[in-house]
Design a protein around this motif. Structure first.
Motif, PDB file in Angstrom:
ATOM      1  N   UNK A 148      24.347  78.716   2.765  1.00  0.00           N
ATOM      2  CA  UNK A 148      23.510  78.462   3.939  1.00  0.00           C
ATOM      3  C   UNK A 148      24.426  78.238   5.145  1.00  0.00           C
ATOM      4  N   UNK A 149      24.293  79.082   6.132  1.00  0.00           N
ATOM      5  CA  UNK A 149      25.134  78.973   7.315  1.00  0.00           C
ATOM      6  C   UNK A 149      24.332  78.253   8.387  1.00  0.00           C
ATOM      7  N   UNK A 150      24.695  76.990   8.645  1.00  0.00           N
ATOM      8  CA  UNK A 150      23.926  76.155   9.574  1.00  0.00           C
ATOM      9  C   UNK A 150      24.599  76.185  10.940  1.00  0.00           C
ATOM     10  N   UNK A 151      23.982  76.909  11.876  1.00  0.00           N
ATOM     11  CA  UNK A 151      24.606  77.098  13.184  1.00  0.00           C
ATOM     12  C   UNK A 151      23.979  76.157  14.211  1.00  0.00           C
ATOM     13  N   UNK A 152      24.829  75.497  14.973  1.00  0.00           N
ATOM     14  CA  UNK A 152      24.305  74.651  16.051  1.00  0.00           C
ATOM     15  C   UNK A 152      25.322  74.569  17.174  1.00  0.00           C
ATOM     16  N   UNK A 153      24.819  74.409  18.376  1.00  0.00           N
ATOM     17  CA  UNK A 153      25.701  74.371  19.549  1.00  0.00           C
ATOM     18  C   UNK A 153      26.412  73.014  19.662  1.00  0.00           C
ATOM     19  N   UNK A 154      25.823  71.983  19.065  1.00  0.00           N
ATOM     20  CA  UNK A 154      26.331  70.626  19.276  1.00  0.00           C
ATOM     21  C   UNK A 154      27.456  70.298  18.290  1.00  0.00           C
ATOM     22  N   UNK A 155      28.613  69.909  18.831  1.00  0.00           N
ATOM     23  CA  UNK A 155      29.774  69.657  17.958  1.00  0.00           C
ATOM     24  C   UNK A 155      29.599  68.391  17.126  1.00  0.00           C
ATOM     25  N   UNK A 156      28.921  67.402  17.694  1.00  0.00           N
ATOM     26  CA  UNK A 156      28.750  66.151  16.952  1.00  0.00           C
ATOM     27  C   UNK A 156      27.881  66.325  15.716  1.00  0.00           C
ATOM     28  N   UNK A 157      26.709  66.962  15.887  1.00  0.00           N
ATOM     29  CA  UNK A 157      25.823  67.126  14.725  1.00  0.00           C
ATOM     30  C   UNK A 157      26.440  68.075  13.710  1.00  0.00           C
ATOM     31  N   UNK A 215      27.241  70.343  -1.095  1.00  0.00           N
ATOM     32  CA  UNK A 215      26.046  71.159  -0.889  1.00  0.00           C
ATOM     33  C   UNK A 215      26.444  72.581  -0.485  1.00  0.00           C
ATOM     34  N   UNK A 216      25.574  73.573  -0.758  1.00  0.00           N
ATOM     35  CA  UNK A 216      25.938  74.969  -0.448  1.00  0.00           C
ATOM     36  C   UNK A 216      25.748  75.328   1.019  1.00  0.00           C
ATOM     37  N   UNK A 217      26.305  74.501   1.888  1.00  0.00           N
ATOM     38  CA  UNK A 217      26.066  74.673   3.324  1.00  0.00           C
ATOM     39  C   UNK A 217      27.395  74.797   4.061  1.00  0.00           C
ATOM     40  N   UNK A 218      27.468  75.717   5.005  1.00  0.00           N
ATOM     41  CA  UNK A 218      28.620  75.768   5.904  1.00  0.00           C
ATOM     42  C   UNK A 218      28.125  75.598   7.343  1.00  0.00           C
ATOM     43  N   UNK A 219      28.304  74.401   7.917  1.00  0.00           N
ATOM     44  CA  UNK A 219      27.897  74.192   9.301  1.00  0.00           C
ATOM     45  C   UNK A 219      28.956  74.766  10.252  1.00  0.00           C
ATOM     46  N   UNK A 220      28.504  75.487  11.257  1.00  0.00           N
ATOM     47  CA  UNK A 220      29.419  76.067  12.239  1.00  0.00           C
ATOM     48  C   UNK A 220      28.917  75.796  13.648  1.00  0.00           C
ATOM     49  N   UNK A 221      29.852  75.705  14.594  1.00  0.00           N
ATOM     50  CA  UNK A 221      29.469  75.495  15.987  1.00  0.00           C
ATOM     51  C   UNK A 221      29.207  76.860  16.607  1.00  0.00           C
ATOM     52  N   UNK A 222      28.036  77.002  17.204  1.00  0.00           N
ATOM     53  CA  UNK A 222      27.640  78.335  17.647  1.00  0.00           C
ATOM     54  C   UNK A 222      26.667  78.245  18.806  1.00  0.00           C
ATOM     55  N   UNK A 223      26.966  78.969  19.883  1.00  0.00           N
ATOM     56  CA  UNK A 223      26.086  78.983  21.053  1.00  0.00           C
ATOM     57  C   UNK A 223      25.287  80.276  21.048  1.00  0.00           C
TER      58      UNK A 223
END
Lengths: 453, 49
Positions: A305-314, A327-335
């Motif tokens: 699961x590629x979790x993209x969000x613009x906010x660096x803190x979250x 967990x099967x998640x890779x959070x990435x910073x993305x605008x």
């Protein structure tokens, strides 16, 4: 003979290259690297790295007098250092150091230390370049300069100046030049940056025309290299993320969802997931994932699961949590309003999101109003882009009279006459077939499950 | 670019190696002292038993 679809970014290494065929990945090793490869395998170095999941796995499928052919394990999703949050970046740096230390035990060392050689499977970093090793003779670590540009400089700039600063790597493909890092750091950076960035930059300027003459006199042995690697590990480990107040960190406490509507939204998404099949290597996007609350609903179905969000803190928080709980998640910073471009020579080395393959499913929850109203994007622009990214789409439509939309409209003139559900359906139907539609309880919002036409 | 950034990155390792070597020595020294005192403590504890 296999017809080769060669990986563009493989051009730098004379030792071999990657190519793709029938959805599989192969690595061809040239004759000039046979000795190193042989030692890498027979010494037990590969086994140690493989058994600890530190390097990508491969299978030797052919050996001739001119080349060796490997089939290489597929990484489900390729990410780049300018998309990593601080903690992920740190783990990638620590992995590079760890592998270098292990290699030294077996008489080898990393000859490259580029951040692009590290990929993530969920939150776990892994080395993807099997040909990065060379024999170690009592000498300095030749890849240290590259390690500084690719890891130390980005980490120091992120930690001491601003956590966004790894975006500089979108411009500097071979790592952040040390003079640039020195100028940005100014007096900041502590002793860590002083040694590795400021002093090194001075040395580079001083010795820039020496050529190879001076190198023979440098007496550095394995013990010294190991000490430097350990010192780097200790220093990098000490850089702990400092959370600041951000708009999105407390998002779910500030929305207009009550408990019932939140449960209803989860139930609807879960029922939609029943309609979609996932293979082991499929990946999903969660756009605007925030802390990954809804990404986690996909856990039972999707392994990537590629979790993209613009906010660096979250994103950093999401990474730490996913890492802690495996967990099967890779959070990435993305605008999303300015997605990662394709970069490198002929814009072909590092790819934009849409060129990195299609996701099986994409979540776009509580997002459309930000794109349409905050950024004036038409439904057509959004639907067209989404159709390039995914096969299935779960999207939430938020009507204009929703309180969150009203907040966005408070400071804007309402020029969004076309922002209504009818238009939304008509335009998305050009690119997607709508499979299901459900109203979220106690709210005006509507969820849709769509599949690309 | 005609200049070679590699040489400076190699020479700096002499200085870093010195600092890291000192650090490693210090850590080893601290560990020795710690283990010396903890051994003493353990011995005392043993005697009390």
């Amino acid at each position: 003979m296999i017809k080769e679809n060669k990986e563009y970014s493989s051009f730098r290494d004379p030792a071999g290259y990657i190519f793709y065929k029938d959805d599989k990945i192969y690595r061809k090793i040239n004759k000039c690297y046979f000795k190193e490869y042989d030692h890498f395998i027979k010494s037990g170095l590969y086994d140690e790295l493989k058994n600890s999941n530190l390097i990508v796995k491969h299978q030797e499928i052919k050996k001739t007098k001119d080349y060796i052919l490997l089939e290489v394990e597929k990484i489900p999703f390729i990410s780049y250092p300018y998309e990593w949050c601080f903690e992920a970046y740190k783990q990638a740096a620590l992995l590079t150091l760890k592998i270098t230390k292990i290699a030294l035990k077996y008489g080898m060392i990393l000859k490259d230390a580029t951040a692009y050689n590290i990929q993530f499977i969920n939150t776990n970093p892994i080395l993807i370049d099997t040909l990065s090793f060379k024999f170690y003779k009592e000498e300095p670590w030749l890849a240290y300069g590259q390690f500084t540009r690719h890891f130390i400089a980005p980490l120091a700039l992120m930690y001491y100046v601003d956590y966004h600063l790894n975006i500089l790597l979108k411009n500097y493909i071979d790592g952040i030049p040390l003079d640039v890092a020195v100028n940005i750091l100014g007096r900041r950076g502590g002793f860590f940056s002083k040694q590795h960035i400021k002093w090194q930059n001075k040395m580079i300027l001083k010795h820039n025309e020496d050529g190879k003459t001076n190198l023979k006199q440098i007496n550095i042995n394995k013990k010294t290299v190991l000490n430097i690697l350990t010192m780097l590990e200790i220093n990098i480990n000490k850089l702990k993320y400092k959370y600041s107040n951000s708009e999105w960190l407390d998002y779910y406490h500030n929305t207009n969802y009550d408990n019932n509507s939140s449960i209803s939204k989860k139930n609807i998404i879960n029922s939609y997931l029943e309609n979609i099949n996932f293979k082991r290597e499929d990946f999903c996007y969660d756009l605007g994932a925030n802390d990954g609350k809804y990404s986690r609903l996909l856990k039972l179905k999707c392994q990537n699961i590629i979790a993209l969000d613009i906010d660096i803190n979250v994103t950093n928080k999401n990474y730490e949590e996913a890492n802690l709980n495996n967990e099967p998640i890779l959070p990435l910073v993305f605008d999303l309003n300015n997605p990662s471009p394709s970069i490198g020579f002929a814009n072909n080395e590092r790819l934009s999101l849409e060129k990195r393959g299609k996701s099986q499913l994409m979540l776009a929850l509580a997002l459309i109003h930000h794109l349409s109203i905050s950024n004036n994007l038409s439904f057509d622009m959004i639907a067209k882009y989404f159709a390039n990214l995914t096969k299935y789409l779960i999207i939430e439509f938020i009507p204009k009279d929703d309180s969150q939309v009203q907040i966005l409209l408070k400071t804007r003139e309402d020029i969004f006459k076309d922002y209504n559900e009818e238009n939304f359906i008509n335009i998305f139907s050009k690119y997607f077939k709508i499979i299901k539609k459900d109203k979220i309880k106690n709210s005006k919002r509507i969820l849709y499950l769509m599949v690309k036409i | 670019m005609y200049f070679d950034p590699g040489t400076g990155s190699i020479i700096i390792q002499l200085i870093l190696g010195f600092i890291a070597g000192f650090g490693a020595f210090f850590v080893a020294f601290r560990t020795k002292i710690k283990s010396f005192f903890s051994r003493k403590k353990n011995n005392k504890n043993d005697k009390r038993k």
